[in-house]
Motif scaffolding. Structure first.
Motif, PDB file in Angstrom:
ATOM      1  N   PHE A   1       0.800  -1.268   0.133  1.00 15.83           N
ATOM      2  CA  PHE A   1      -0.002  -0.063  -0.129  1.00 15.83           C
ATOM      3  C   PHE A   1       0.820   1.422  -0.084  1.00 15.83           C
ATOM      4  CE2 PHE A   1       0.967  -0.634   4.421  1.00 15.83           C
ATOM      5  CZ  PHE A   1       1.232   0.790   4.993  1.00 15.83           C
ATOM      6  N   ALA A   2       0.244   2.429  -0.225  1.00  9.75           N
ATOM      7  CA  ALA A   2       0.663   3.680  -0.200  1.00  9.75           C
ATOM      8  C   ALA A   2      -0.458   4.837   0.306  1.00  9.75           C
ATOM      9  CB  ALA A   2       1.365   4.265  -1.570  1.00  9.75           C
ATOM     10  N   ILE A   3       0.348   5.296   1.253  1.00  8.54           N
ATOM     11  CA  ILE A   3      -0.669   6.719   1.809  1.00  8.54           C
ATOM     12  C   ILE A   3      -0.361   7.988   0.981  1.00  8.54           C
ATOM     13  CG2 ILE A   3      -1.330   7.760   3.587  1.00  8.54           C
ATOM     14  CD1 ILE A   3      -2.023   4.557   3.727  1.00  8.54           C
ATOM     15  N   VAL A   4      -1.413   8.566   0.460  1.00  5.43           N
ATOM     16  CA  VAL A   4      -0.891   9.921  -0.343  1.00  5.43           C
ATOM     17  C   VAL A   4      -1.695  10.842   0.289  1.00  5.43           C
ATOM     18  CG1 VAL A   4      -0.483   8.441  -2.487  1.00  5.43           C
ATOM     19  CG2 VAL A   4      -2.757   9.404  -1.987  1.00  5.43           C
ATOM     20  N   ARG A   5      -1.421  12.212   0.092  1.00  6.84           N
ATOM     21  CA  ARG A   5      -2.187  13.312   0.390  1.00  6.84           C
ATOM     22  C   ARG A   5      -3.238  13.475  -0.670  1.00  6.84           C
ATOM     23  NH1 ARG A   5       1.228  16.299   4.444  1.00  6.84           N
ATOM     24  NH2 ARG A   5       3.239  15.889   4.115  1.00  6.84           N
ATOM     25  N   THR A   6      -4.395  13.911  -0.321  1.00 11.89           N
ATOM     26  CA  THR A   6      -5.473  13.863  -1.245  1.00 11.89           C
ATOM     27  C   THR A   6      -5.326  15.114  -2.214  1.00 11.89           C
ATOM     28  OG1 THR A   6      -6.778  14.709   0.427  1.00 11.89           O
ATOM     29  CG2 THR A   6      -6.820  12.393   0.112  1.00 11.89           C
ATOM     30  N   GLY A   7      -5.130  16.020  -1.588  1.00  7.21           N
ATOM     31  CA  GLY A   7      -5.132  17.476  -2.640  1.00  7.21           C
ATOM     32  C   GLY A   7      -6.644  17.771  -2.702  1.00  7.21           C
ATOM     33  N   ASP A   8      -7.152  18.014  -3.920  1.00  2.00           N
ATOM     34  CA  ASP A   8      -8.524  18.569  -4.299  1.00  2.00           C
ATOM     35  C   ASP A   8      -9.375  17.689  -3.463  1.00  2.00           C
ATOM     36  OD1 ASP A   8     -10.558  20.140  -5.671  1.00  2.00           O
ATOM     37  OD2 ASP A   8     -10.753  18.250  -6.782  1.00  2.00           O
ATOM     38  N   PRO A   9     -10.143  18.218  -2.559  1.00  2.00           N
ATOM     39  CA  PRO A   9     -11.119  17.511  -1.790  1.00  2.00           C
ATOM     40  C   PRO A   9     -12.227  16.936  -2.625  1.00  2.00           C
ATOM     41  CG  PRO A   9     -10.810  19.545  -0.789  1.00  2.00           C
ATOM     42  CD  PRO A   9     -10.203  19.629  -2.109  1.00  2.00           C
ATOM     43  N   ARG A  10     -12.689  17.481  -3.696  1.00  2.00           N
ATOM     44  CA  ARG A  10     -13.644  17.101  -4.651  1.00  2.00           C
ATOM     45  C   ARG A  10     -13.417  15.823  -5.120  1.00  2.00           C
ATOM     46  NH1 ARG A  10     -18.770  15.525  -5.159  1.00  2.00           N
ATOM     47  NH2 ARG A  10     -19.546  15.768  -7.091  1.00  2.00           N
ATOM     48  N   THR A  11     -12.251  15.934  -5.929  1.00  2.00           N
ATOM     49  CA  THR A  11     -11.644  14.944  -6.563  1.00  2.00           C
ATOM     50  C   THR A  11     -11.860  13.568  -5.665  1.00  2.00           C
ATOM     51  OG1 THR A  11     -10.272  16.254  -7.930  1.00  2.00           O
ATOM     52  CG2 THR A  11      -9.684  13.583  -7.592  1.00  2.00           C
ATOM     53  N   TRP A  12     -11.215  13.956  -4.466  1.00  2.00           N
ATOM     54  CA  TRP A  12     -11.213  12.364  -3.518  1.00  2.00           C
ATOM     55  C   TRP A  12     -12.583  12.128  -2.803  1.00  2.00           C
ATOM     56  CZ3 TRP A  12      -7.256   9.032  -3.731  1.00  2.00           C
ATOM     57  CH2 TRP A  12      -6.388   9.352  -4.473  1.00  2.00           C
ATOM     58  N   GLU A  13     -13.576  12.929  -2.870  1.00  2.00           N
ATOM     59  CA  GLU A  13     -14.816  12.508  -2.587  1.00  2.00           C
ATOM     60  C   GLU A  13     -15.439  11.675  -3.576  1.00  2.00           C
ATOM     61  OE1 GLU A  13     -16.677  12.658   0.247  1.00  2.00           O
ATOM     62  OE2 GLU A  13     -14.533  13.157   1.127  1.00  2.00           O
ATOM     63  N   ILE A  14     -15.067  12.145  -5.149  1.00  2.00           N
ATOM     64  CA  ILE A  14     -15.750  11.433  -6.071  1.00  2.00           C
ATOM     65  C   ILE A  14     -15.058   9.901  -5.790  1.00  2.00           C
ATOM     66  CG2 ILE A  14     -15.537  10.885  -8.605  1.00  2.00           C
ATOM     67  CD1 ILE A  14     -15.437  14.171  -8.464  1.00  2.00           C
ATOM     68  N   LEU A  15     -13.768  10.044  -5.690  1.00  2.00           N
ATOM     69  CA  LEU A  15     -13.164   8.554  -5.531  1.00  2.00           C
ATOM     70  C   LEU A  15     -13.674   7.960  -4.437  1.00  2.00           C
ATOM     71  CD1 LEU A  15      -9.405   9.780  -6.756  1.00  2.00           C
ATOM     72  CD2 LEU A  15     -11.226   8.321  -7.927  1.00  2.00           C
ATOM     73  N   ARG A  16     -13.863   8.473  -3.233  1.00  2.00           N
ATOM     74  CA  ARG A  16     -14.700   7.705  -1.994  1.00  2.00           C
ATOM     75  C   ARG A  16     -15.693   7.326  -2.518  1.00  2.00           C
ATOM     76  NH1 ARG A  16     -13.860   9.076   3.549  1.00  2.00           N
ATOM     77  NH2 ARG A  16     -13.270  11.191   3.206  1.00  2.00           N
ATOM     78  N   GLY A  17     -16.482   7.823  -3.333  1.00  2.00           N
ATOM     79  CA  GLY A  17     -17.892   7.388  -3.542  1.00  2.00           C
ATOM     80  C   GLY A  17     -17.744   6.201  -4.463  1.00  2.00           C
ATOM     81  N   LYS A  18     -16.571   6.033  -5.033  1.00  2.00           N
ATOM     82  CA  LYS A  18     -16.344   4.725  -5.918  1.00  2.00           C
ATOM     83  C   LYS A  18     -15.770   3.682  -5.296  1.00  2.00           C
ATOM     84  CE  LYS A  18     -16.131   7.177 -10.095  1.00  2.00           C
ATOM     85  NZ  LYS A  18     -17.313   6.513 -10.904  1.00  2.00           N
ATOM     86  N   GLY A  19     -15.382   3.868  -3.792  1.00  2.00           N
ATOM     87  CA  GLY A  19     -14.994   2.641  -3.001  1.00  2.00           C
ATOM     88  C   GLY A  19     -13.549   2.681  -2.501  1.00  2.00           C
TER      89      GLY A  19
ATOM     90  N   GLY B   1     -10.426  13.223   5.184  1.00  2.00           N
ATOM     91  CA  GLY B   1     -10.309  13.468   3.930  1.00  2.00           C
ATOM     92  C   GLY B   1      -8.806  13.908   3.442  1.00  2.00           C
ATOM     93  N   ARG B   2      -7.977  13.985   4.419  1.00  2.00           N
ATOM     94  CA  ARG B   2      -6.576  14.329   4.012  1.00  2.00           C
ATOM     95  C   ARG B   2      -5.814  13.372   3.519  1.00  2.00           C
ATOM     96  NH1 ARG B   2      -5.084  18.873   7.355  1.00  2.00           N
ATOM     97  NH2 ARG B   2      -6.421  19.116   9.178  1.00  2.00           N
ATOM     98  N   THR B   3      -5.975  12.020   3.655  1.00  2.00           N
ATOM     99  CA  THR B   3      -5.276  11.126   3.009  1.00  2.00           C
ATOM    100  C   THR B   3      -6.164   9.993   2.637  1.00  2.00           C
ATOM    101  OG1 THR B   3      -5.016  10.064   5.115  1.00  2.00           O
ATOM    102  CG2 THR B   3      -3.281  11.491   4.615  1.00  2.00           C
ATOM    103  N   ALA B   4      -5.533   9.276   1.676  1.00  2.00           N
ATOM    104  CA  ALA B   4      -5.933   8.112   0.776  1.00  2.00           C
ATOM    105  C   ALA B   4      -5.112   6.949   0.959  1.00  2.00           C
ATOM    106  CB  ALA B   4      -6.397   8.527  -0.686  1.00  2.00           C
ATOM    107  N   CYS B   5      -5.590   5.526   0.732  1.00  2.00           N
ATOM    108  CA  CYS B   5      -4.784   4.538   0.637  1.00  2.00           C
ATOM    109  C   CYS B   5      -5.000   3.836  -0.558  1.00  2.00           C
ATOM    110  CB  CYS B   5      -4.957   3.596   1.739  1.00  2.00           C
ATOM    111  SG  CYS B   5      -4.004   1.893   1.751  1.00  2.00           S
ATOM    112  N   LEU B   6      -3.872   3.813  -1.269  1.00  2.00           N
ATOM    113  CA  LEU B   6      -3.812   3.353  -2.624  1.00  2.00           C
ATOM    114  C   LEU B   6      -3.239   1.787  -2.591  1.00  2.00           C
ATOM    115  CD1 LEU B   6      -3.392   6.131  -4.965  1.00  2.00           C
ATOM    116  CD2 LEU B   6      -5.628   5.302  -4.103  1.00  2.00           C
TER     117      LEU B   6
END
Length: 456
Positions: free
Chosen positions: A302-320, A327-332
């Protein structure tokens, strides 16, 4: 890369051929890939394995002398089984898959292959941890490749890190899960790891992180303390990853938080944001927690990344996708490592295109060292063994090379040496305490430390 013609068929030599990794590679029938020389002390086991994999008996040839190898090589379809790495220089092949897991023998095989201007993929992380930097630089100087193998966690994580950097993502942490999941059964209030099951009354209250992440992780760790969740192999792999990526360990012994994959973005956030990381740039190992029937993380990365644009990552959160609660970080992540099933890609890329799993040569960013867990007496020899290549009485630690003593002893050099002085429990092992260390391996370590630096 030297101007050598790419062969129509990539022929590989494989050491430790009777092992599990060997089996998963030999079972693959990737087009344009051919096993040519299989090396293992137990040649009968290798022959038996090939028979189980339905390789025609007419293709299997045993050879225990250079002359026998030369005779067998007249058949372009022959698979030659040899009992000793000393015979490998007499065989013809394009790339060595080093999978013995034995530091001295494996290093000899890899070094001879590099000196013979053959490519090498190091499945044996033990060798990669102290000699990989030297071997990779030596190979590059003559137009060949030494690389980790896809299918093992180090190469998968290195490649994943490169890919996410190429996307332009700001990575604050990377890591992998330990080999075996912790499976919590709410009905029986038990946790199972492999074939061991322990009672964990009240663990249901810890299924979710809650408001106090640190307290929850501490309570989970205490509840499963009876299970051995750490492994020397994990630390070894993370040391290799560090040398290719520049990330350093979050703690010398690794943190091993008990975490559900859906929680990774919250757990591996910075402390100032409620996570466990003191600062960006760390790597770690976690124990994957799941319920019966849930999909396994399968020893993935895994990698933990800073999300940046909140709207982009809310869209991606909605996709699972796994995004932290704030909302600050995401795990890919890649929830798998398929051992030799993936390795044909590494073989093809190295031989046909002169490419390793990453375009970056490694440098000695970290060292896999050892700290004694009991007192040792002068004259004692360290003993290596076990499935995860532990050194008995020694705990693995991953140290940033700049923070380690200048005469720090790599764990697997210590494991092949004796002590010339008493060593109390809790002591970091240094080279000045050792005697009998194999000269070639010690020189490879010193060469690795002297290898050129780069910006990761």
């Amino acid at each position: 890369m030297s101007h050598r013609s790419a062969p129509d068929t990539v022929r590989y030599a494989l050491t430790g051929a009777a092992g599990d990794y060997g089996r998963t590679l030999l079972a693959q029938r990737a087009p344009g890939i051919q096993p040519r020389v299989l090396c293992d002390i137990d040649t009968a086991a290798v022959r038996g394995l090939l028979t189980e994999l339905q390789v025609p008996a007419a293709r299997i040839v045993d050879a225990d002398t250079p002359e026998a190898i030369a005779n067998a090589a007249q058949d372009p379809d022959a698979i030659i089984i040899v009992p000793s790495i000393d015979l490998l220089p007499h065989a013809s092949y394009d790339i060595l898959v080093e999978a013995t897991g034995r530091p001295e023998a494996g290093f000899d095989a890899a070094a001879h292959a590099v000196q013979g201007e053959r490519h090498v993929t190091l499945v044996s992380k033990e060798i990669d941890s102290f000699a990989g930097v030297h071997l990779a630089h030596l190979a590059a100087s003559q137009g060949t490749v030494v690389t980790p193998a896809l299918g093992d966690q180090p190469a998968n994580l290195i490649e994943w890190t490169d890919r996410l950097r190429a996307y332009g993502l700001d990575i604050i942490a990377i890591g992998k899960s330990s080999e075996y999941d912790l499976i919590f059964d709410p009905e029986t209030e038990t946790v199972t790891q492999l074939d061991e099951t322990i009672a964990v009354p009240g663990f249901g209250d810890l299924q979710h992180l809650g408001d106090d992440l640190t307290a929850t992780l501490a309570a989970r760790a205490e509840a499963v303390a009876a299970l051995k969740r750490t492994a020397t192999a994990d630390s070894c792999e993370m040391a290799v990853v560090s040398n290719y990526t520049g990330f350093t360990s979050a703690a010398p012994e690794m943190l091993y938080p008990v975490v559900r994959p859906s929680e990774l973005a919250d757990v591996y956030a910075l402390r100032e944001h409620g996570g466990i990381l003191p600062e960006p740039g760390h790597l770690d190992v976690f124990s994957a927690l799941r319920l019966p029937g849930e999909t396994s993380f399968a020893g993935g990365v895994f990698a933990i990344v800073r999300t940046g644009d909140p709207r982009t990552w809310e869209i991606l959160r909605g996709k699972g996708h796994v995004v932290s609660r704030d909302g600050r970080t995401a795990c890919l992540f890649l929830p798998y490592h398929l051992m030799g099933v993936e390795t044909p890609v590494t073989l093809t890329e190295a031989v046909r295109h002169g490419r390793a799993v990453t375009p970056h040569l490694p440098t000695q960013v970290s060292v896999l060292a050892g700290r004694t867990t009991r007192a040792f007496s002068a004259g004692e020899s360290f003993v290596m063994g076990g499935h995860h290549h532990d050194v008995e009485g020694v705990a693995p630690v991953v140290l940033a090379i700049d923070d380690a003593p200048t005469d720090i002893a790599p764990l697997y050099l210590a494991g092949m040496s004796s002590l010339d002085a008493d060593l109390p429990a809790g002591t970091l092992i240094t080279l000045d305490r050792l005697t009998g260390c194999p000269t070639a391996l010690l020189d490879a370590w010193q060469q690795s430390r002297r290898a050129g630096s780069r910006t990761h």
